[in-house]
Design a protein around this motif. Structure first.
Motif, PDB file in Angstrom:
ATOM      1  N   THR A  30       0.953  -1.205   0.024  1.00  0.00           N
ATOM      2  CA  THR A  30      -0.132  -0.088  -0.037  1.00  0.00           C
ATOM      3  C   THR A  30       0.922   1.165  -0.006  1.00  0.00           C
ATOM      4  OG1 THR A  30      -1.612  -1.110   1.248  1.00  0.00           O
ATOM      5  CG2 THR A  30      -1.881   1.228   1.133  1.00  0.00           C
ATOM      6  N   VAL A  31       0.757   2.236  -0.981  1.00  0.00           N
ATOM      7  CA  VAL A  31       1.532   3.379  -1.119  1.00  0.00           C
ATOM      8  C   VAL A  31       0.682   4.580  -1.368  1.00  0.00           C
ATOM      9  CG1 VAL A  31       1.361   3.080  -3.526  1.00  0.00           C
ATOM     10  CG2 VAL A  31       3.378   4.243  -2.427  1.00  0.00           C
ATOM     11  N   SER A  32       1.066   5.624  -0.489  1.00  0.00           N
ATOM     12  CA  SER A  32       0.315   6.966  -0.543  1.00  0.00           C
ATOM     13  C   SER A  32       1.262   7.990  -0.482  1.00  0.00           C
ATOM     14  CB  SER A  32      -0.408   7.229   0.863  1.00  0.00           C
ATOM     15  OG  SER A  32      -0.980   8.330   0.832  1.00  0.00           O
ATOM     16  N   ASP A  33       1.303   9.098  -1.463  1.00  0.00           N
ATOM     17  CA  ASP A  33       1.938  10.043  -1.814  1.00  0.00           C
ATOM     18  C   ASP A  33       1.743  11.269  -0.557  1.00  0.00           C
ATOM     19  OD1 ASP A  33       4.006  12.130  -2.313  1.00  0.00           O
ATOM     20  OD2 ASP A  33       2.879  12.730  -4.180  1.00  0.00           O
ATOM     21  N   SER A  34       1.813  10.955   0.674  1.00  0.00           N
ATOM     22  CA  SER A  34       1.277  11.919   1.718  1.00  0.00           C
ATOM     23  C   SER A  34       1.763  13.309   1.585  1.00  0.00           C
ATOM     24  CB  SER A  34       1.331  11.159   3.077  1.00  0.00           C
ATOM     25  OG  SER A  34       2.920  10.939   3.376  1.00  0.00           O
ATOM     26  N   ASN A  35       3.148  13.354   1.134  1.00  0.00           N
ATOM     27  CA  ASN A  35       3.641  14.883   1.289  1.00  0.00           C
ATOM     28  C   ASN A  35       3.601  15.664  -0.148  1.00  0.00           C
ATOM     29  OD1 ASN A  35       5.528  13.677  -0.551  1.00  0.00           O
ATOM     30  ND2 ASN A  35       7.023  13.676   1.099  1.00  0.00           N
ATOM     31  N   GLY A  36       2.778  14.860  -1.191  1.00  0.00           N
ATOM     32  CA  GLY A  36       2.516  15.495  -2.361  1.00  0.00           C
ATOM     33  C   GLY A  36       3.532  15.852  -3.231  1.00  0.00           C
ATOM     34  N   ALA A  55      11.673   7.989   4.209  1.00  0.00           N
ATOM     35  CA  ALA A  55      12.079   8.679   5.554  1.00  0.00           C
ATOM     36  C   ALA A  55      11.179   8.208   6.616  1.00  0.00           C
ATOM     37  CB  ALA A  55      12.252   9.853   5.400  1.00  0.00           C
ATOM     38  N   GLY A  56      11.920   7.736   7.727  1.00  0.00           N
ATOM     39  CA  GLY A  56      10.831   7.438   9.137  1.00  0.00           C
ATOM     40  C   GLY A  56      10.491   6.076   8.991  1.00  0.00           C
ATOM     41  N   GLY A  57      10.548   5.128   8.056  1.00  0.00           N
ATOM     42  CA  GLY A  57      10.464   3.772   7.599  1.00  0.00           C
ATOM     43  C   GLY A  57       9.047   3.211   7.062  1.00  0.00           C
ATOM     44  N   PHE A  58       8.657   1.984   7.302  1.00  0.00           N
ATOM     45  CA  PHE A  58       7.567   1.705   6.733  1.00  0.00           C
ATOM     46  C   PHE A  58       6.211   1.410   7.859  1.00  0.00           C
ATOM     47  CE2 PHE A  58      11.141  -0.188   4.722  1.00  0.00           C
ATOM     48  CZ  PHE A  58      10.990  -0.186   3.471  1.00  0.00           C
ATOM     49  N   ALA A  59       5.178   1.883   6.924  1.00  0.00           N
ATOM     50  CA  ALA A  59       4.052   1.547   8.065  1.00  0.00           C
ATOM     51  C   ALA A  59       3.755   0.410   8.755  1.00  0.00           C
ATOM     52  CB  ALA A  59       2.589   2.110   7.133  1.00  0.00           C
ATOM     53  N   ALA A  60       3.190   0.334   9.925  1.00  0.00           N
ATOM     54  CA  ALA A  60       2.849  -0.866  10.599  1.00  0.00           C
ATOM     55  C   ALA A  60       1.737  -1.648  10.249  1.00  0.00           C
ATOM     56  CB  ALA A  60       2.655  -0.665  12.091  1.00  0.00           C
ATOM     57  N   THR A  61       0.852  -0.895   9.497  1.00  0.00           N
ATOM     58  CA  THR A  61      -0.408  -1.541   9.032  1.00  0.00           C
ATOM     59  C   THR A  61      -0.799  -0.740   7.800  1.00  0.00           C
ATOM     60  OG1 THR A  61      -1.957  -0.183  10.058  1.00  0.00           O
ATOM     61  CG2 THR A  61      -1.228  -2.315  11.400  1.00  0.00           C
ATOM     62  N   ALA A  62      -1.708  -1.194   6.722  1.00  0.00           N
ATOM     63  CA  ALA A  62      -2.073  -0.709   5.614  1.00  0.00           C
ATOM     64  C   ALA A  62      -2.844   0.557   6.201  1.00  0.00           C
ATOM     65  CB  ALA A  62      -2.913  -1.576   4.785  1.00  0.00           C
ATOM     66  N   ALA A  63      -3.478   0.452   7.300  1.00  0.00           N
ATOM     67  CA  ALA A  63      -4.313   1.723   7.630  1.00  0.00           C
ATOM     68  C   ALA A  63      -3.444   2.876   8.034  1.00  0.00           C
ATOM     69  CB  ALA A  63      -5.112   1.395   8.931  1.00  0.00           C
ATOM     70  N   ASP A  64      -2.255   2.595   8.381  1.00  0.00           N
ATOM     71  CA  ASP A  64      -1.344   3.856   8.866  1.00  0.00           C
ATOM     72  C   ASP A  64      -0.729   4.655   7.544  1.00  0.00           C
ATOM     73  OD1 ASP A  64      -1.601   3.224  11.389  1.00  0.00           O
ATOM     74  OD2 ASP A  64      -0.148   1.484  11.410  1.00  0.00           O
ATOM     75  N   VAL A  65      -0.773   4.074   6.537  1.00  0.00           N
ATOM     76  CA  VAL A  65       0.232   4.578   5.359  1.00  0.00           C
ATOM     77  C   VAL A  65      -0.806   5.967   5.115  1.00  0.00           C
ATOM     78  CG1 VAL A  65       0.235   4.384   2.737  1.00  0.00           C
ATOM     79  CG2 VAL A  65       0.363   2.524   3.903  1.00  0.00           C
ATOM     80  N   GLY A  66       0.066   6.932   5.020  1.00  0.00           N
ATOM     81  CA  GLY A  66      -0.256   8.347   4.657  1.00  0.00           C
ATOM     82  C   GLY A  66      -0.503   9.029   6.165  1.00  0.00           C
ATOM     83  N   VAL A  67      -0.265   8.419   7.170  1.00  0.00           N
ATOM     84  CA  VAL A  67      -0.222   8.951   8.475  1.00  0.00           C
ATOM     85  C   VAL A  67       1.172   8.831   9.315  1.00  0.00           C
ATOM     86  CG1 VAL A  67      -1.190   8.863  10.893  1.00  0.00           C
ATOM     87  CG2 VAL A  67      -2.711   8.142   8.629  1.00  0.00           C
ATOM     88  N   THR A  68       1.676   7.616   9.321  1.00  0.00           N
ATOM     89  CA  THR A  68       2.970   7.484   9.815  1.00  0.00           C
ATOM     90  C   THR A  68       4.007   7.504   8.699  1.00  0.00           C
ATOM     91  OG1 THR A  68       2.800   5.168   9.930  1.00  0.00           O
ATOM     92  CG2 THR A  68       1.874   6.466  11.718  1.00  0.00           C
ATOM     93  N   SER A  69       3.739   6.844   7.532  1.00  0.00           N
ATOM     94  CA  SER A  69       4.591   6.725   6.479  1.00  0.00           C
ATOM     95  C   SER A  69       3.991   6.490   5.127  1.00  0.00           C
ATOM     96  CB  SER A  69       5.707   5.517   6.915  1.00  0.00           C
ATOM     97  OG  SER A  69       5.053   4.555   6.928  1.00  0.00           O
ATOM     98  N   GLU A  70       4.614   6.275   4.043  1.00  0.00           N
ATOM     99  CA  GLU A  70       4.081   6.311   2.950  1.00  0.00           C
ATOM    100  C   GLU A  70       4.086   4.857   2.115  1.00  0.00           C
ATOM    101  OE1 GLU A  70       5.232  10.813   0.976  1.00  0.00           O
ATOM    102  OE2 GLU A  70       5.996   8.926   0.133  1.00  0.00           O
ATOM    103  N   VAL A  71       4.501   3.974   2.749  1.00  0.00           N
ATOM    104  CA  VAL A  71       4.456   2.494   2.200  1.00  0.00           C
ATOM    105  C   VAL A  71       4.346   1.486   3.167  1.00  0.00           C
ATOM    106  CG1 VAL A  71       5.738   0.776   0.915  1.00  0.00           C
ATOM    107  CG2 VAL A  71       5.940   3.177   0.206  1.00  0.00           C
TER     108      VAL A  71
END
Length: 582
Positions: free
Chosen positions: A328-334, A341-357
């Motif tokens: 799951t990927v999200s270009d959260s910073n546009g 940077a900051g690593g990988f999200a722990a779950t798919a729901a965290d994508v865009g919140v804690t990290s982008e992938v």
């Protein structure tokens, strides 16, 4: 059809045809062949079958992913330490003695060692453990079919169900054993070839054991550049106490797994059971010593290829795994660039919140050849290996379910006069029903493959290990104590897992104890319950205590032989009031 799908289809067709042919050649017509393969499997073959039975889809598909992504390398090592250490416990403390005791199943041992009430509780434990475990296997089958053959996940699970139904129902333990020998061969070849090729590509050294240190240093540097803890740094996401709890749950759970224990009954003798354990440890080590390497190498390749890549220029393999929902990927910073940077999200729901992938742990080994740019035949071979790992364990678990229903409930409790043909029929019907339930659980799994499997290990640690260990090494452990211990351990562990799992109630863990580690607490409660209750309840008969003593000592015991052959009556072993006891 892409080249990768074509090669996958070829390898799957070849291996599935081989499994079905072996099952047809190994078909059985009696209960001894159905449940324990006639007790005549040579030690090397039995060792390979044990390895295939035990190294499930969690080992092949998911373990390297956990080591790579979910806990950093150090935290993920709980699976390596727990599963391999548990197998050593099983080989040293339980397998030879249970083989000498001479029963078909774990509930059979419990019923003969303790009483019929304990047997029924053991049946419930075996069914719960097996169904939770098999959910992870069928889920793994769905992942492989979905990604590599473009087949809907549900249809992939159904195809796996049909194949397992054919060779497990037709051949029973005999067919399953020889099929598992073939499946081990497929899965270990499929695991070793990519690791060697990736190691050679990255470092110029094809021996992953020798190149592993170099990769770790490079990966540590990559992660620190991204602001992530070093890959080898300890206790970044898991506390020391949870490391101990999870490792112990996996370790003691391994020693209590019913589908692995029953494999030692297929050996020709107690001596052969010991050699089977030795061979199995060798076969298991081939995969387990390479899992950390492929995890680290795959993560290095992933970060190296994806970090800083424009969103619309990601590699084909990346887009394919995104399409099936396992990345799951999200270009959260546009900025139109994938930023790790900051690593990988722990779950798919965290994508865009804690990290982008977010990367699902189940893809690491399956995607490793594509990430490394290896040719399509190797990719197809890895897919066939993943299916072999999942189906080999699924068949062993289904046999446990079948034997628990047909042998421990139907024959032992409902119809002791049932003929061989009737027992086989009931066993095959039970296995067929179990396959349908397993398929449903595979289509709707409660988590990723290794997480689901880890829950089953916790349940096995909390229910079976204490009553098996004390049943052999403490002759005064009582039937009421064993029944109470299993009930307390299983109930506590299962309820806590349901309480904390996001797919059920999703509550916060108590004192931070994860559902994968609570089995250790359940095991301690089980042990304490057995010990306390046994102080105040009727002790086993002197004859049963003598049988237990003789089981522990080397050499032939006429008393143990008589017990194993069934020439000692229940009244002699347990006293005339056996069926009146709670």
């Amino acid at each position: 059809m892409s080249e990768t799908q074509l090669w996958t289809a070829i390898f799957v067709a070849i291996t599935f045809s081989l499994y079905i042919w072996i099952a047809y050649r190994s078909r059985v017509s009696d209960t001894k062949g159905f449940y324990v393969a006639g007790g005549g499997i040579p030690a090397p073959a039995n060792g390979a079958a044990v390895a295939a039975d035990w190294m499930s889809a969690a080992s092949f598909i998911s373990m390297a992913g956990i080591i790579a992504f979910s806990q950093n390398g150090y935290g993920g090592s709980v699976f390596l330490m727990g599963w391999t250490g548990g197998y050593v416990l099983l080989a040293l403390l339980l397998a030879p003695y249970l083989r000498k005791f001479g029963k078909y199943t774990v509930p059979d041992f419990v019923g003969d060692r303790y009483n019929e009430t304990a047997r029924l509780i053991a049946v419930v434990c075996a069914l719960v453990i097996s169904f939770v475990y098999v959910a992870g296997q069928m889920g793994g089958v769905g992942v492989v079919f979905q990604r590599f053959l473009g087949v809907d996940r549900t249809l992939g699970v159904v195809i796996g169900m049909v194949i397992v139904f054919f060779y497990a129902v037709l051949g029973g333990m005999k067919g399953i054993t020889w099929t598992q020998v073939a499946q081990y061969t497929v899965l270990i070849i499929a695991y070793i070839i990519p690791v060697v090729a990736i190691s050679a590509n990255l470092t110029g050294n094809p021996v992953p054991y020798l190149s592993f240190g170099e990769i770790l240093q490079q990966l540590n540097g990559l992660q620190q550049d991204l602001g992530i803890d070093a890959y080898t740094e300890a206790f970044t996401r898991t506390s020391m106490i949870n490391m101990v709890l999870i490792t112990a749950a996996l370790m003691f759970g391994t020693a209590g797994l019913p589908h692995v224990i029953v494999r030692f009954y297929t050996a020709k003798s107690v001596r052969a059971a010991r050699y089977s354990a030795l061979w199995a440890l060798f076969f298991i080590s081939l995969l387990y010593t390479m899992a950390p390497a492929i995890g680290a190498m795959s993560k290095f390749n992933f970060i190296d290829q994806i970090n800083g890549t424009p969103v619309d220029e990601t590699p084909g393999w990346f887009n394919t795994w995104v399409d099936v929902g396992l990345i799951t990927v999200s270009d959260s910073n546009g900025n139109s660039v994938i930023d790790l940077a900051g690593g990988f999200a722990a779950t798919a729901a965290d994508v865009g919140v804690t990290s982008e992938v977010f990367v699902n742990n189940d893809i690491v080994v399956l995607a490793a050849p594509e990430i490394a740019g290896l040719p399509a035949p190797i990719v197809g071979l890895v897919a066939a290996g993943g299916l072999a790992a999942a189906l080999s364990t699924a068949s062993g678990l289904l046999l446990v379910i079948s034997s628990s229903v047909a042998n421990d409930i139907y024959y032992k409790r409902i119809n002791p006069a049932a003929s061989e043909a009737r027992q086989l029929l009931v066993g095959r019907i039970a296995m067929g029903g179990a396959i349908f339930i397993a398929g449903y659980l595979g289509i709707n799994p409660p988590g990723f493959v290794a997480e689901v499997v880890a829950l089953a290990f916790g349940l096995a640690a909390a229910s079976f290990f204490p009553i098996l260990f004390l049943g052999i090494f403490w002759k005064k452990a009582t039937a009421i104590g064993a029944a109470a211990g299993m009930a307390v351990g299983l109930s506590f562990t299962l309820l806590y897992q349901l309480w904390t799992l996001p797919t059920f109630f999703g509550n916060d863990p108590i004192l931070g104890i994860p559902p994968t580690g609570v089995g250790t607490i359940g095991m301690i409660l089980n042990l304490l319950t057995i010990f306390v209750v046994s102080q105040f309840t009727p002790k086993p008969t002197p004859l049963m205590q003598k049988v237990i003593e003789d089981v522990r000592y080397p050499g032939r015991s006429e008393l143990v032989v008589a017990h194993a052959e069934g020439t000692l009556s229940e009244a002699e072993l347990h006293g005339e009031d056996r069926h009146d006891r709670p």
